[in-house]
Design a protein around this motif. Structure first.
Motif, PDB file in Angstrom:
ATOM      1  N   UNK A  63       6.280  63.253  38.782  1.00  0.00           N
ATOM      2  CA  UNK A  63       5.075  63.751  39.368  1.00  0.00           C
ATOM      3  C   UNK A  63       5.191  65.049  40.078  1.00  0.00           C
ATOM      4  N   UNK A  64       6.592  65.492  40.365  1.00  0.00           N
ATOM      5  CA  UNK A  64       6.687  66.814  41.019  1.00  0.00           C
ATOM      6  C   UNK A  64       6.785  67.847  39.747  1.00  0.00           C
ATOM      7  N   UNK A  65       7.258  67.584  38.674  1.00  0.00           N
ATOM      8  CA  UNK A  65       7.120  68.518  37.729  1.00  0.00           C
ATOM      9  C   UNK A  65       5.614  68.613  37.056  1.00  0.00           C
ATOM     10  N   UNK A  66       5.010  67.513  37.257  1.00  0.00           N
ATOM     11  CA  UNK A  66       3.434  67.680  36.524  1.00  0.00           C
ATOM     12  C   UNK A  66       2.799  68.492  37.674  1.00  0.00           C
ATOM     13  N   UNK A  67       3.091  68.355  38.836  1.00  0.00           N
ATOM     14  CA  UNK A  67       2.516  69.325  39.734  1.00  0.00           C
ATOM     15  C   UNK A  67       0.989  69.292  39.829  1.00  0.00           C
ATOM     16  N   UNK A  68       0.418  68.281  39.819  1.00  0.00           N
ATOM     17  CA  UNK A  68      -1.239  68.082  39.339  1.00  0.00           C
ATOM     18  C   UNK A  68      -2.112  68.589  40.552  1.00  0.00           C
ATOM     19  N   UNK A  69      -1.512  68.799  41.796  1.00  0.00           N
ATOM     20  CA  UNK A  69      -2.186  69.148  43.264  1.00  0.00           C
ATOM     21  C   UNK A  69      -3.070  68.034  43.448  1.00  0.00           C
ATOM     22  N   UNK A  70      -3.799  68.770  44.530  1.00  0.00           N
ATOM     23  CA  UNK A  70      -4.946  67.796  44.962  1.00  0.00           C
ATOM     24  C   UNK A  70      -4.334  66.613  45.719  1.00  0.00           C
ATOM     25  N   UNK A  71      -5.093  65.369  45.505  1.00  0.00           N
ATOM     26  CA  UNK A  71      -4.431  64.039  46.016  1.00  0.00           C
ATOM     27  C   UNK A  71      -3.251  63.744  45.282  1.00  0.00           C
ATOM     28  N   UNK A  72      -2.781  64.413  44.467  1.00  0.00           N
ATOM     29  CA  UNK A  72      -1.186  64.215  43.754  1.00  0.00           C
ATOM     30  C   UNK A  72      -0.135  64.557  44.789  1.00  0.00           C
ATOM     31  N   UNK A  73      -0.597  65.615  45.519  1.00  0.00           N
ATOM     32  CA  UNK A  73       0.386  65.982  46.507  1.00  0.00           C
ATOM     33  C   UNK A  73       0.762  64.981  47.535  1.00  0.00           C
ATOM     34  N   UNK A  74      -0.095  64.254  47.976  1.00  0.00           N
ATOM     35  CA  UNK A  74       0.177  63.170  48.869  1.00  0.00           C
ATOM     36  C   UNK A  74       1.086  61.886  48.358  1.00  0.00           C
ATOM     37  N   UNK A  75       0.883  61.876  46.956  1.00  0.00           N
ATOM     38  CA  UNK A  75       1.395  60.884  46.021  1.00  0.00           C
ATOM     39  C   UNK A  75       2.960  61.474  45.916  1.00  0.00           C
ATOM     40  N   UNK A  76       3.126  62.735  45.915  1.00  0.00           N
ATOM     41  CA  UNK A  76       4.388  63.533  45.731  1.00  0.00           C
ATOM     42  C   UNK A  76       5.182  63.034  46.994  1.00  0.00           C
ATOM     43  N   UNK A  77       4.620  63.451  48.105  1.00  0.00           N
ATOM     44  CA  UNK A  77       5.338  63.174  49.269  1.00  0.00           C
ATOM     45  C   UNK A  77       5.636  61.806  49.709  1.00  0.00           C
ATOM     46  N   UNK A  78       4.669  60.750  49.088  1.00  0.00           N
ATOM     47  CA  UNK A  78       5.198  59.267  49.116  1.00  0.00           C
ATOM     48  C   UNK A  78       6.256  59.085  48.352  1.00  0.00           C
ATOM     49  N   UNK A  79       6.333  59.726  47.148  1.00  0.00           N
ATOM     50  CA  UNK A  79       7.174  59.332  46.066  1.00  0.00           C
ATOM     51  C   UNK A  79       8.770  60.073  46.526  1.00  0.00           C
ATOM     52  N   UNK A  80       8.626  61.271  47.257  1.00  0.00           N
ATOM     53  CA  UNK A  80      10.041  61.645  47.777  1.00  0.00           C
ATOM     54  C   UNK A  80      10.449  60.760  48.898  1.00  0.00           C
ATOM     55  N   UNK A  81       9.399  60.063  49.674  1.00  0.00           N
ATOM     56  CA  UNK A  81      10.155  59.458  51.012  1.00  0.00           C
ATOM     57  C   UNK A  81      10.639  58.071  50.226  1.00  0.00           C
ATOM     58  N   UNK A  82       9.873  57.468  49.262  1.00  0.00           N
ATOM     59  CA  UNK A  82      10.257  56.015  48.645  1.00  0.00           C
ATOM     60  C   UNK A  82      11.727  56.420  48.118  1.00  0.00           C
ATOM     61  N   UNK A  83      11.757  57.377  47.114  1.00  0.00           N
ATOM     62  CA  UNK A  83      13.005  57.630  46.439  1.00  0.00           C
ATOM     63  C   UNK A  83      14.071  57.817  47.554  1.00  0.00           C
ATOM     64  N   UNK A  84      13.934  58.677  48.639  1.00  0.00           N
ATOM     65  CA  UNK A  84      14.904  58.834  49.632  1.00  0.00           C
ATOM     66  C   UNK A  84      15.525  57.614  50.298  1.00  0.00           C
ATOM     67  N   UNK A  85      14.378  56.878  50.860  1.00  0.00           N
ATOM     68  CA  UNK A  85      14.607  55.445  51.334  1.00  0.00           C
ATOM     69  C   UNK A  85      15.369  54.433  50.408  1.00  0.00           C
ATOM     70  N   UNK A  86      14.878  54.242  49.131  1.00  0.00           N
ATOM     71  CA  UNK A  86      15.666  53.346  48.369  1.00  0.00           C
ATOM     72  C   UNK A  86      16.707  54.034  47.938  1.00  0.00           C
ATOM     73  N   UNK A  87      17.336  55.112  48.131  1.00  0.00           N
ATOM     74  CA  UNK A  87      18.691  55.755  47.815  1.00  0.00           C
ATOM     75  C   UNK A  87      19.546  55.279  48.933  1.00  0.00           C
TER      76      UNK A  87
END
Length: 179
Positions: free
Chosen positions: A136-160
């Motif tokens: 998702x970060x590479x695709x960098x689609x902008x708009x609503x996807x920015x919120x999805x990027x942040x959620x995925x960063x948080x989820x990946x960090x927490x799962x780590x």
């Protein structure tokens, strides 16, 4: 060398090409999409090699060691590129890479003592979440996807962090091994 191990080697070989297309604007904006395609294909080889190894009873010590290493190399290379491109905070990558060093180090200690530690469900979930985050970060689609990027960063960090805690609790004996 069996097919699953060849796929693992292919994944490792793909990493420099991925990094090249991530960081060098070859062919204008197309370089981002080429890098994304390489990352997705490399990520899919992880699923395929594991499936083939289990289905055809081709699990080897080489595969047990190199498959997780190939995943770590791919994801860490991608995250370092994303730091360079200003798309991922360095502290997130430090947490993720630190976890990988801790796990890899303890796996080496275990291996020296004849113990093979398989990936847990948490570890697999962590890997999938990191790969999705990178895509998702590479695709960098902008708009609503920015919120999805942040959620995925948080989820990946927490799962780590959760997968590290789970690993340490399940493998206390490895950490207490002495020469």
């Amino acid at each position: 060398m069996n097919t699953p191990n060849k796929l693992t080697i292919l994944r490792i070989i793909m990493i420099p090409f991925f990094v090249l297309f991530m960081l060098v604007p070859i062919g204008g904006i197309a370089h981002k999409w080429i890098a994304l395609a390489i990352f997705i294909i490399a990520s899919l080889t992880d699923t395929l090699d594991g499936y083939l190894a289990r289905k055809n009873n081709l699990i080897t010590d080489f595969g047990k060691f190199m498959d997780p290493l190939a995943d770590k190399l791919l994801v860490c290379a991608a995250m370092i590129c994303l730091i360079d491109l200003g798309k991922l905070p360095s502290w997130v990558v430090i947490i993720i890479i630190s976890r990988e060093f801790i796990i890899s180090g303890s796996r080496l200690v275990a291996s020296d003592n004849g113990i093979v530690i398989a990936a847990s469900w948490w570890g697999k979930a962590k890997t999938v979440s990191q790969m999705l985050m990178v895509i998702v970060l590479i695709a960098d689609l902008g708009g609503v996807f920015h919120a999805i990027e942040i959620i995925l960063i948080v989820v990946a960090t927490v799962l780590t962090v959760i997968s590290l805690i789970d690993y340490l609790l399940k493998n206390k004996q490895v950490l207490s091994m002495q020469d």
